[in-house]
Design a protein around this motif. Sequence first.
Motif, PDB file in Angstrom:
ATOM      1  N   VAL A  15       4.954 -12.533   3.592  1.00  0.00           N
ATOM      2  CA  VAL A  15       5.880 -11.711   2.809  1.00  0.00           C
ATOM      3  C   VAL A  15       5.155 -10.450   2.370  1.00  0.00           C
ATOM      4  O   VAL A  15       4.036 -10.518   1.838  1.00  0.00           O
ATOM      5  CB  VAL A  15       6.416 -12.474   1.579  1.00  0.00           C
ATOM      6  N   LEU A  16       5.788  -9.296   2.594  1.00  0.00           N
ATOM      7  CA  LEU A  16       5.246  -8.009   2.177  1.00  0.00           C
ATOM      8  C   LEU A  16       5.901  -7.594   0.870  1.00  0.00           C
ATOM      9  O   LEU A  16       7.127  -7.582   0.757  1.00  0.00           O
ATOM     10  CB  LEU A  16       5.529  -6.950   3.251  1.00  0.00           C
ATOM     11  N   LEU A  17       5.085  -7.264  -0.114  1.00  0.00           N
ATOM     12  CA  LEU A  17       5.554  -6.699  -1.379  1.00  0.00           C
ATOM     13  C   LEU A  17       4.977  -5.301  -1.505  1.00  0.00           C
ATOM     14  O   LEU A  17       3.812  -5.073  -1.167  1.00  0.00           O
ATOM     15  CB  LEU A  17       5.090  -7.543  -2.577  1.00  0.00           C
ATOM     16  N   ALA A  18       5.762  -4.357  -2.010  1.00  0.00           N
ATOM     17  CA  ALA A  18       5.251  -2.985  -2.148  1.00  0.00           C
ATOM     18  C   ALA A  18       6.023  -2.239  -3.213  1.00  0.00           C
ATOM     19  O   ALA A  18       7.185  -2.548  -3.501  1.00  0.00           O
ATOM     20  CB  ALA A  18       5.316  -2.237  -0.816  1.00  0.00           C
ATOM     21  N   ARG A  19       5.365  -1.225  -3.743  1.00  0.00           N
ATOM     22  CA  ARG A  19       5.925  -0.371  -4.779  1.00  0.00           C
ATOM     23  C   ARG A  19       5.756   1.081  -4.357  1.00  0.00           C
ATOM     24  O   ARG A  19       4.779   1.430  -3.683  1.00  0.00           O
ATOM     25  CB  ARG A  19       5.174  -0.642  -6.093  1.00  0.00           C
ATOM     26  N   ASP A  20       6.686   1.957  -4.774  1.00  0.00           N
ATOM     27  CA  ASP A  20       6.651   3.350  -4.326  1.00  0.00           C
ATOM     28  C   ASP A  20       5.379   4.065  -4.772  1.00  0.00           C
ATOM     29  O   ASP A  20       4.651   3.604  -5.654  1.00  0.00           O
ATOM     30  CB  ASP A  20       7.899   4.106  -4.782  1.00  0.00           C
ATOM     31  N   LEU A  66      10.011  -3.407  -3.126  1.00  0.00           N
ATOM     32  CA  LEU A  66      10.610  -4.159  -2.033  1.00  0.00           C
ATOM     33  C   LEU A  66       9.844  -5.444  -1.748  1.00  0.00           C
ATOM     34  O   LEU A  66       8.669  -5.593  -2.100  1.00  0.00           O
ATOM     35  CB  LEU A  66      10.670  -3.285  -0.772  1.00  0.00           C
ATOM     36  N   ALA A  67      10.570  -6.370  -1.098  1.00  0.00           N
ATOM     37  CA  ALA A  67       9.975  -7.601  -0.585  1.00  0.00           C
ATOM     38  C   ALA A  67      10.584  -7.864   0.782  1.00  0.00           C
ATOM     39  O   ALA A  67      11.809  -7.810   0.940  1.00  0.00           O
ATOM     40  CB  ALA A  67      10.240  -8.769  -1.522  1.00  0.00           C
ATOM     41  N   ILE A  68       9.731  -8.138   1.768  1.00  0.00           N
ATOM     42  CA  ILE A  68      10.177  -8.383   3.136  1.00  0.00           C
ATOM     43  C   ILE A  68       9.538  -9.683   3.615  1.00  0.00           C
ATOM     44  O   ILE A  68       8.309  -9.779   3.723  1.00  0.00           O
ATOM     45  CB  ILE A  68       9.786  -7.229   4.071  1.00  0.00           C
ATOM     46  N   ALA A  69      10.384 -10.684   3.876  1.00  0.00           N
ATOM     47  CA  ALA A  69       9.907 -11.957   4.422  1.00  0.00           C
ATOM     48  C   ALA A  69       9.947 -11.867   5.944  1.00  0.00           C
ATOM     49  O   ALA A  69      11.007 -11.623   6.535  1.00  0.00           O
ATOM     50  CB  ALA A  69      10.781 -13.101   3.935  1.00  0.00           C
ATOM     51  N   ASP A  70       8.805 -12.040   6.575  1.00  0.00           N
ATOM     52  CA  ASP A  70       8.685 -11.912   8.022  1.00  0.00           C
ATOM     53  C   ASP A  70       8.296 -13.269   8.602  1.00  0.00           C
ATOM     54  O   ASP A  70       7.131 -13.682   8.528  1.00  0.00           O
ATOM     55  CB  ASP A  70       7.634 -10.856   8.368  1.00  0.00           C
ATOM     56  N   ARG A  71       9.278 -13.963   9.167  1.00  0.00           N
ATOM     57  CA  ARG A  71       9.025 -15.297   9.707  1.00  0.00           C
ATOM     58  C   ARG A  71       8.203 -15.214  10.990  1.00  0.00           C
ATOM     59  O   ARG A  71       7.512 -16.176  11.347  1.00  0.00           O
ATOM     60  CB  ARG A  71      10.359 -15.995   9.964  1.00  0.00           C
ATOM     61  N   ASP A 110       4.183  -2.850   8.399  1.00  0.00           N
ATOM     62  CA  ASP A 110       3.863  -2.344   7.063  1.00  0.00           C
ATOM     63  C   ASP A 110       3.454  -0.871   7.095  1.00  0.00           C
ATOM     64  O   ASP A 110       3.332  -0.235   6.053  1.00  0.00           O
ATOM     65  CB  ASP A 110       2.800  -3.202   6.371  1.00  0.00           C
ATOM     66  N   GLY A 111       3.283  -0.309   8.297  1.00  0.00           N
ATOM     67  CA  GLY A 111       3.054   1.125   8.410  1.00  0.00           C
ATOM     68  C   GLY A 111       4.256   1.945   7.996  1.00  0.00           C
ATOM     69  O   GLY A 111       4.137   3.157   7.774  1.00  0.00           O
ATOM     70  N   CYS A 112       5.417   1.300   7.860  1.00  0.00           N
ATOM     71  CA  CYS A 112       6.608   2.028   7.419  1.00  0.00           C
ATOM     72  C   CYS A 112       6.459   2.535   5.989  1.00  0.00           C
ATOM     73  O   CYS A 112       7.114   3.522   5.608  1.00  0.00           O
ATOM     74  CB  CYS A 112       7.850   1.141   7.522  1.00  0.00           C
ATOM     75  N   LEU A 113       5.613   1.900   5.201  1.00  0.00           N
ATOM     76  CA  LEU A 113       5.489   2.283   3.792  1.00  0.00           C
ATOM     77  C   LEU A 113       5.060   3.742   3.656  1.00  0.00           C
ATOM     78  O   LEU A 113       5.543   4.455   2.777  1.00  0.00           O
ATOM     79  CB  LEU A 113       4.496   1.368   3.077  1.00  0.00           C
TER      80      LEU A 113
END
Length: 659
Positions: free
Chosen positions: A137-142, A127-132, A115-118
């Motif tokens: 799940v990561l949700l983020a907005r610009d 965006l939404a990223i599901a990490d198994r 999540d440091g990529c944000l």
Amino acid sequence: MSGICGALGLDGRPQVPADVAPMLRLLSRLGPDGQGDWAGDAGRLGVALGVALRRRVPEDRADRQPVSTGGGDVVVVADIVLDNRAELAAQLGEPDRPDVPDSRLLLAAYLRWGDGCLARLRGDFALAIADRRRGGVLLARDQVGTRPLHVYRRPGTLAFASTALALTAFPGAGAALDTARLAEFLAGVMASERSWIAGIDPVPPGAALWVTAGGVRQWRYWQLDVRHVAASVPADEQVAALRDAFDAAVRARLRRTGAVGATVSGGLDSTSVVATAALALAPEPLRTYTSAPPPGWQGAVRPGFEADESRLVIDLAGRYPTLRPRFLDARGWSFLAGWEEIFATGGVPARNPCNMTWLGAIHVQAAADGVSTLFTGAGGNLFFSADDPRWMADLIRHGRLTAAARELRAWAPAGAPLWPAARHTALAELAPVRLVRWYHAARNGRLPRRDAAARWLAGTALRAQVRVDVSSLLPALDERRGRALRDLAMAALLGRAAQAELRAGVDAWSGLRTTDPTLDIEVLRLCAAQPSWVRRQAGLTRAGCRLAMADRLPDSIRLRTARGAQLPDWLDRMTDARAELAAELAAIADDPVAREVIDVQRLAAAMRDWPAPSEPLAAQREDTYRAVLLRGLLAGRYARWLREEAPSLRDTPAAVHGT
């Protein structure tokens, strides 16, 4: 823009593609170029993701979402256009090729930095990223909230979607109007933590959520630091840094699938954007679009405003021969009709419905001209070209007395005594606020008036019974905080984020991608750190921007102090539409939800006391019609549309093109 959505079973309940299909049907109006979905698990979390794609930049042709790792351990859906694509690809060792969409770079960035990529992303995204692997799940907005993102929570479940309207298709979410948000809108509250749908919340700009079976953690991964001031950096170095950052921001937004266009007035922000884009594009033409009054219009505007800025755009085109100016007026454009199309995409009412008429005309014409990317400078006055009248007092506070004396001489009119200038520019800022207020009260022969919030609310379309509930939302109007200009600008920036659904809806309606380099995060960072004496110096207001553009703008623009009137013939247009406005008011009076909040009697009085087209209007009375009346009528129309027409959208499949 594209649209994303998802359903997350916090209680471990499996989610399937059918759980997101109803939301995707609504989002297909935002993303008509293809859909995709995925379902699986992330730890003990059941996950279903969906995306409706719109192709806006060349690399989007290769975009096939959801994107995932080979084993499916990480799955991404994103509405994303990166502004630092080349830089990010180089950091990741990934190819910057047309067959590598931004969603693929996002996946690679997440795999490298989590999540440091944000904090490394620049551009517009939700965006939404599901990490198994990590079970969440990561949700983020610009960072500035250009793209919308909303969440709905109930025990055991969290659903998300780009628009609040899309979430109304999720079971249990409901579609009731949030009357508190309606009240905020009528009161002119800029920032809001509410959506227009009760129970559905916007993700704040620059925020992220990490969702697991154990709960939800939310944090701000980015926030503009308006407290840090680079007081030790010379002013000329700060101006040069701003210019370089602005150049980079404009160049980064030139990716497109068709022609480039720009809205332009005679103001500093839009002309700076156009001049910089023209240099970067040359010899390719740049189409510009300017709102102008009808030929031969002779009406009056308020002092300090100009009705027609065409001559300034012509001056600019004289310096940049690749410009292709076009001047349009708003004749024939309705103030209220056609909004249903924007509402159906998830759009919401505009804070300034009057301006939406000429903006609509520009969008339609630009699309007809083959424009795919439309530049604006609409957010520039928040930071990029901001002024700061506290500069003299700040110089004194920082011990820069020689500079303060020099500025005082530059600010005072030629031959005038320095005392009046000192009193207005320094002493009024250095004196205690209470003393200044009582000084003005004694001078004017009256006690201080009611607080600013009460005065503000009295001039809205908000019913008196509701105003007391909203007044606590207006701390920025308190006169004691009125000098914290950067705080007010930050509140306005959050207010822009609260209108992200509107901008998304307008873009979807017109087929354009609008972009504003004045809101680039590096540009914002540099502007927020400017001392007040960079923003105002040598007798110049808004000096930072004027000096940065010194060799790009003609002096008729760069040194101009007047403002553009923006639709100066607004009263003529409203008079022509008076029957339509009266019909809308009657409909609001019959609507139980709308009339609970909207002051129908105040709007009826405005309709009854209609000014003559030749009558000069004071600013307060002009606001009654341009802001209070139109805003109240448009909000009432949305309330009725949401109850009467929106339900049918959830049951009507929309056509989807592509795969």
